[in-house]
Scaffold this motif. Sequence first.
Motif, PDB file in Angstrom:
ATOM      1  N   UNK A   1       0.819  -1.198   0.000  1.00 14.49           N
ATOM      2  CA  UNK A   1       0.000   0.000   0.000  1.00 14.49           C
ATOM      3  C   UNK A   1       0.856   1.253   0.000  1.00 14.49           C
ATOM      4  N   UNK A   2       0.160   2.364   0.000  1.00 13.85           N
ATOM      5  CA  UNK A   2       0.818   3.662   0.119  1.00 13.85           C
ATOM      6  C   UNK A   2       0.273   4.327   1.369  1.00 13.85           C
ATOM      7  N   UNK A   3       1.163   4.839   2.211  1.00 10.04           N
ATOM      8  CA  UNK A   3       0.741   5.458   3.455  1.00 10.04           C
ATOM      9  C   UNK A   3       1.509   6.729   3.758  1.00 10.04           C
ATOM     10  N   UNK A   4       1.017   7.436   4.768  1.00  7.90           N
ATOM     11  CA  UNK A   4       1.680   8.665   5.212  1.00  7.90           C
ATOM     12  C   UNK A   4       2.266   8.435   6.602  1.00  7.90           C
ATOM     13  N   UNK A   5       3.571   8.682   6.711  1.00 10.88           N
ATOM     14  CA  UNK A   5       4.244   8.548   7.994  1.00 10.88           C
ATOM     15  C   UNK A   5       3.802   9.668   8.940  1.00 10.88           C
ATOM     16  N   UNK A   6       4.083   9.495  10.205  1.00 13.35           N
ATOM     17  CA  UNK A   6       3.725  10.526  11.185  1.00 13.35           C
ATOM     18  C   UNK A   6       4.446  11.841  10.910  1.00 13.35           C
ATOM     19  N   UNK A   7       5.614  11.785  10.259  1.00 12.93           N
ATOM     20  CA  UNK A   7       6.335  13.012   9.939  1.00 12.93           C
ATOM     21  C   UNK A   7       5.888  13.622   8.608  1.00 12.93           C
ATOM     22  N   UNK A   8       4.860  13.035   7.989  1.00  9.12           N
ATOM     23  CA  UNK A   8       4.293  13.604   6.765  1.00  9.12           C
ATOM     24  C   UNK A   8       4.796  12.994   5.469  1.00  9.12           C
ATOM     25  N   UNK A   9       5.851  12.204   5.514  1.00  7.26           N
ATOM     26  CA  UNK A   9       6.391  11.617   4.290  1.00  7.26           C
ATOM     27  C   UNK A   9       5.469  10.526   3.754  1.00  7.26           C
ATOM     28  N   UNK A  10       5.422  10.424   2.413  1.00  9.13           N
ATOM     29  CA  UNK A  10       4.671   9.364   1.759  1.00  9.13           C
ATOM     30  C   UNK A  10       5.591   8.169   1.522  1.00  9.13           C
ATOM     31  N   UNK A  11       5.033   6.975   1.612  1.00  6.99           N
ATOM     32  CA  UNK A  11       5.844   5.783   1.402  1.00  6.99           C
ATOM     33  C   UNK A  11       5.011   4.681   0.771  1.00  6.99           C
ATOM     34  N   UNK A  12       5.594   4.013  -0.218  1.00  9.36           N
ATOM     35  CA  UNK A  12       5.034   2.737  -0.670  1.00  9.36           C
ATOM     36  C   UNK A  12       5.678   1.669   0.205  1.00  9.36           C
ATOM     37  N   UNK A  13       4.875   0.717   0.687  1.00 11.04           N
ATOM     38  CA  UNK A  13       5.423  -0.295   1.584  1.00 11.04           C
ATOM     39  C   UNK A  13       4.933  -1.681   1.185  1.00 11.04           C
ATOM     40  N   UNK A  14       5.784  -2.653   1.440  1.00  8.82           N
ATOM     41  CA  UNK A  14       5.427  -4.067   1.303  1.00  8.82           C
ATOM     42  C   UNK A  14       5.158  -4.592   2.699  1.00  8.82           C
ATOM     43  N   UNK A  15       3.967  -5.145   2.902  1.00  9.54           N
ATOM     44  CA  UNK A  15       3.591  -5.597   4.243  1.00  9.54           C
ATOM     45  C   UNK A  15       4.444  -6.779   4.679  1.00  9.54           C
ATOM     46  N   UNK A  16       4.718  -6.836   5.950  1.00 10.53           N
ATOM     47  CA  UNK A  16       5.456  -7.937   6.566  1.00 10.53           C
ATOM     48  C   UNK A  16       4.439  -8.986   7.022  1.00 10.53           C
ATOM     49  N   UNK A  17       4.716 -10.256   6.773  1.00 10.88           N
ATOM     50  CA  UNK A  17       3.793 -11.325   7.172  1.00 10.88           C
ATOM     51  C   UNK A  17       3.548 -11.350   8.675  1.00 10.88           C
ATOM     52  N   UNK A  18       4.483 -10.798   9.443  1.00 11.68           N
ATOM     53  CA  UNK A  18       4.347 -10.801  10.895  1.00 11.68           C
ATOM     54  C   UNK A  18       3.582  -9.596  11.413  1.00 11.68           C
ATOM     55  N   UNK A  19       3.213  -8.670  10.526  1.00 10.46           N
ATOM     56  CA  UNK A  19       2.517  -7.448  10.920  1.00 10.46           C
ATOM     57  C   UNK A  19       1.115  -7.436  10.331  1.00 10.46           C
ATOM     58  N   UNK A  20       0.220  -6.557  10.844  1.00  6.97           N
ATOM     59  CA  UNK A  20      -1.138  -6.492  10.287  1.00  6.97           C
ATOM     60  C   UNK A  20      -1.109  -6.125   8.806  1.00  6.97           C
ATOM     61  N   UNK A  21      -2.144  -6.563   8.077  1.00  3.38           N
ATOM     62  CA  UNK A  21      -2.253  -6.201   6.671  1.00  3.38           C
ATOM     63  C   UNK A  21      -2.579  -4.723   6.495  1.00  3.38           C
ATOM     64  N   UNK A  22      -2.663  -4.299   5.242  1.00  2.00           N
ATOM     65  CA  UNK A  22      -2.745  -2.882   4.933  1.00  2.00           C
ATOM     66  C   UNK A  22      -4.157  -2.358   4.693  1.00  2.00           C
TER      67      UNK A  22
END
Length: 322
Positions: free
Chosen positions: A68-89
Motif C-alpha cells: 500500500x501507500x501510506x503517510x508517515x507521522x512526519x508527513x512523508x509518503x511511502x510505498x510499503x510491502x507488508x510484513x507477514x508478521x505485521x497487520x495487513x494494509x
Amino acid sequence: MEKMHAAVVSSFAEPPHYREFEVPTPSSDAHALVEVLAVGLHPRVRSGASGTHYTRTGELPRIPGIDGVGRMLDGRLAYFVADDELPGSMAEKTVIDVRRAVFLSDDAQVEKIAAAVNPAMSSWVALRHRVPIEPGQSVLVLGATGNAGTMAVRVAKRLGAGHVVGAGRDGDRLAALKSVGADDVVQLSDDGGATASALAGVAAEVDIVIDYLWGKPAERAIMALLTARSDRSRALHWIQIGAVAGPTLELPSVALRSANLHLLGNGQGAVSAKGYVAALPSLIDEIESGTLDIAVQTVPLRDVESAWLEPDAPGKRIVLVP
C-alpha cells in the motif's frame, strides 16, 4: 485502546467485513505507524484472505493487504510491502517495517502506485534479478491475458526484449497485447494441449519464459518447446511465478537431460524482502512515467465486501481508500 476501521477476515469462507479493530502498535525501532492512503485489491490479497496462499498461517481474525501507500507521522509518503508478521494494509492505519518501504515524492500518484506495483513486480524482479535479460533476447509470457501477464509483456519490452510472445486463453485480451508490445500471440486451450504445437511454432527459440500458469499448460509447453528447439544446448530459463492452471505438473527426466533447461521460481522465499525492495524505486519511476500502466477503480474501504466479490477486471485494479 484506540480503535480504527479495517477490512477484517474472520472466516476463510467469507469476504472481509468492514469493522472496528484495534490500532496496531509498533514493537521495534524498525516499525512505524502509518496512515493508509491506498491499497490494491490484488489476486495475492484474495488468496491470502481465503487461506489458500502458500504463505498462509491460518491465524484469524486478520487484516488482509500485502502492500500500500501510506503517510508517515512526519508527513512523508511511502510505498510499503507488508510484513507477514505485521497487520495487513486494508485499514485506516497499519504498522510497517520501514526497511520494506520506499519513500515517495510529495506529489506521488498514490492510487496509481498502489494499483500497479504488485502486478508489475513479479516480471520486473524476474527479468532484472532472477534472470537479468540481455538486449535483444526473446521472452514467452505464459498466462499473458491476466493483469500480471499483460504487465509482463510491457516489462519485457521495456527492458529490451527483441521478441515477445504472449500466450493465454482470452482471445480478445490476446489481440490487445499487440498494442503493448507483443510480437506474436497464441491462444491456449483449457489444458494447453491443443495449442502446444502452435506455441512451439512461434516460441521454440525463446530465451526466457515467464510462467503464470504452471499445471498442464506448462507441462505440455515445456516439452513442445524443447522438442522444437534448434539447439537444445542453448539455455532456456523457465521462471515459475503463478499457478493459475494448477500447483503441480509431470516433467519427464529427459527434459532435463536432453536440453539446457533452467527451472527456477520467483516469489516470497525465492527472492528476499531486501531484494524486492531494492527493485522498487526504478519500478515506481516507470509506473509514474506511464510506461507501465493499469487502470484504477477507486472504492471506499467501507465497501470492501462488495468490492471483494467483483472479478479481477482485465486491465484494471481495484484500489481501496479509507
